[in-house]
Design a protein around this motif. Structure first.
Motif, short mmCIF file in Angstrom:
data_model
loop_
_atom_site.label_atom_id
_atom_site.label_comp_id
_atom_site.label_asym_id
_atom_site.label_seq_id
_atom_site.Cartn_x
_atom_site.Cartn_y
_atom_site.Cartn_z
N LYS A 63 0.82 -1.21 0.00
CA LYS A 63 0.00 0.00 0.00
C LYS A 63 0.86 1.26 0.00
N THR A 64 1.93 1.25 0.80
CA THR A 64 2.83 2.40 0.83
C THR A 64 3.78 2.38 -0.36
N SER A 105 0.29 -0.96 -5.93
CA SER A 105 0.20 -0.10 -4.77
C SER A 105 -1.14 0.63 -4.84
N ASP A 106 -1.37 1.57 -3.95
CA ASP A 106 -2.66 2.25 -3.88
C ASP A 106 -2.71 3.36 -4.92
N SER A 107 -3.46 3.13 -5.98
CA SER A 107 -3.50 4.09 -7.08
C SER A 107 -4.46 5.24 -6.83
N ALA A 156 4.87 2.49 -6.81
CA ALA A 156 5.18 1.20 -7.44
C ALA A 156 6.27 1.43 -8.49
N SER A 157 7.39 0.70 -8.33
CA SER A 157 8.54 0.93 -9.22
C SER A 157 9.24 -0.38 -9.57
N GLY A 158 9.85 -0.39 -10.74
CA GLY A 158 10.46 -1.61 -11.26
C GLY A 158 11.53 -2.22 -10.38
N LEU A 159 12.41 -1.40 -9.79
CA LEU A 159 13.50 -1.93 -8.96
C LEU A 159 13.36 -1.51 -7.50
N ILE A 160 13.26 -0.21 -7.23
CA ILE A 160 13.12 0.28 -5.85
C ILE A 160 11.82 1.06 -5.77
#
Length: 204
Positions: free
Chosen positions: A75-76, A102-104, A114-118
């Motif tokens: 969520k975060t 994640s929470d859109s 929300a990210s591909g690596l970090i």
């Protein structure tokens, strides 16, 4: 793997300097883990979630020769390798191929990444180095990024031989592509052979 706080395929939360080398978190067709499963079946679920590590905090982290290929919800923040990481981070010869949720629709600050690596990283003085890595998959969140959800143009960042093939599920564009090049870019920043698929809201 499910929790109410920090959740990772290997570690929920780091406490001290850590090196991860040669680790893999993935769903195995051979073991029947994909039978009757879809991209909506969450395998790693928490407030802060990562394919390898949930929350790296401000600790120094090195990830080498490792991968994560799974379905992650945070969520975060949700990241292919690391959910949240604000300290010195080095990613080398590693990749993530994930569905990241994640929470859109959040109205709260500091959530929905929300990210591909970090998943999320606060732009600070800590060094970030990403070399010979790639990210692929689908992202859903208020803030999305092909690699890391922050401005990567600071002079303490190094990106080389990096590729992102992440696309948003519920938006036309990612918030961030790969590296932001702006007028205030420091002389020490370095980005060479960095590529990404599609367009982003922020200039790249």
């Amino acid at each position: 793997i499910k929790g109410s706080g920090n959740v990772g395929g290997l570690v929920g939360k780091l406490n001290g300097e850590t090196t991860i080398d040669g680790c893999q978190v993935y769903l195995s067709r051979a073991k029947g883990q994909l039978n009757e499963k879809t991209e909506k079946d969450i395998w790693i679920d928490g407030a802060v979630s990562g394919g390898l590590i949930g929350d790296a905090g401000n600790n120094n982290l090195t990830v080498e020769n490792s991968l994560a290929a799974t379905v992650i919800q945070g969520k975060t923040a949700a990241g292919g390798l690391v959910g949240i990481g604000h300290g010195v981070i080095s990613l080398d010869h590693s990749y993530a191929d994930c569905y990241l949720y994640s929470d859109s629709e959040t109205t709260e600050t500091d959530t929905g990444y929300a990210s591909g690596l970090i998943g999320r990283r606060v732009v600070a003085t800590a060094t970030l180095k990403i070399t010979d890595c790639y990210a692929a998959g689908f992202l859903e969140g208020q803030t999305t990024a092909g690699l890391v959800a922050c401005d990567l143009s600071a002079d303490n960042n190094t990106l080389q031989n990096v590729y992102s093939a992440c696309v948003p599920l519920t938006a036309e564009k990612l918030t961030y592509g790969t590296v932001i090049l702006n007028k205030n870019q420091g002389d020490g920043s370095y980005a060479k052979k960095v590529y990404y698929l599609g367009k982003s809201v922020e200039p790249t």
